[in-house]
Write a protein that holds these residues in place. Sequence first.
Motif, PDB file in Angstrom:
ATOM      1  N   HIS A   1      -1.996  -2.303  -1.285  1.00  0.00           N
ATOM      2  CA  HIS A   1      -0.758  -2.898  -1.811  1.00  0.00           C
ATOM      3  C   HIS A   1      -1.070  -4.054  -2.756  1.00  0.00           C
TER       4      HIS A   1
ATOM      5  N   ASP B   1       5.262  -6.634   3.633  1.00  0.00           N
ATOM      6  CA  ASP B   1       4.651  -6.386   4.942  1.00  0.00           C
ATOM      7  C   ASP B   1       4.522  -7.646   5.792  1.00  0.00           C
TER       8      ASP B   1
ATOM      9  N   HIS C   1       9.658  -3.904  11.535  1.00  0.00           N
ATOM     10  CA  HIS C   1       8.798  -3.542  10.412  1.00  0.00           C
ATOM     11  C   HIS C   1       9.471  -2.482   9.546  1.00  0.00           C
TER      12      HIS C   1
ATOM     13  N   HIS D   1      11.852  -4.100   3.098  1.00  0.00           N
ATOM     14  CA  HIS D   1      11.566  -2.883   2.341  1.00  0.00           C
ATOM     15  C   HIS D   1      12.861  -2.228   1.842  1.00  0.00           C
TER      16      HIS D   1
ATOM     17  N   HIS E   1       5.282  -2.103  -4.059  1.00  0.00           N
ATOM     18  CA  HIS E   1       5.048  -1.966  -2.616  1.00  0.00           C
ATOM     19  C   HIS E   1       6.033  -0.964  -2.013  1.00  0.00           C
TER      20      HIS E   1
ATOM     21  N   ASP F   1       5.307   2.789  -0.349  1.00  0.00           N
ATOM     22  CA  ASP F   1       5.648   3.064   1.059  1.00  0.00           C
ATOM     23  C   ASP F   1       6.660   4.205   1.203  1.00  0.00           C
TER      24      ASP F   1
HETATM   25 ZN   LIG Z   1       5.129  -1.950   3.615  1.00  0.00          ZN
END
Ligand SMILES: [Zn+2]
Length: 208
Positions: free
Chosen positions: A6, A43, A142, A147, A182, A186
Amino acid sequence: MNGTAHMAIGATAGLITSNTFQTDPTTTAILIGCGGVAGLLPDMDIDGKLSNTITFSHKLIRTLAQLVGVLAIIYSLIDRDAAEKWYGVAIGLVLIVGSSFITRRLMLSLSGIGVLAGGLTLSENWLFLLGVYILIASLVPHRSYTHSIVGTAFFVIIAYQFENFLGIDGVFVSCFIGYASHLIADMKLLPVNKRGIKLFLPLSKKEF
Ligand SMILES: [Zn+2]
């Protein structure tokens, strides 16, 4: 995708931006750094159950917290008058000392509060918002809000103010592309990703 990948993608985004803006070597280095850090930021929400990436992120976050601590001390000593100076130094010391022995998630929450308090003390809005970002990232699951489009929009505001703070063209674009890279890396459209990202939180939990 792990943190190193990343960061590399984000740093590349910074390099491409500096190429577009035709920047001098110093600015190029700053833009690469901005892209790399922005590429890692989503992250910040890692929950401690992941294997390899976690060790790296843990160390990285600890290093970042210590770095912020050192910067807070330097900035306070140079730029602030007596009372504020010691606030900044105290916050910096708490970050440096505290980050070495508390658990990862708690450390992240405390770092967020520390950065937030630093932003308030120094009247730097971008720093305050970055603290809010870190604090939220430490509390959510997470691959959720950091995200998502909402998370990106929040970060874009921070990046915009950070560019104004530094007065360097290209910082905003590097941060934005680094962050967006990123999310793309993902996404489920890449075969390496079994899970996607919930891009439209809180409206929809559909993974992309
Ligand atoms: Zn991520």
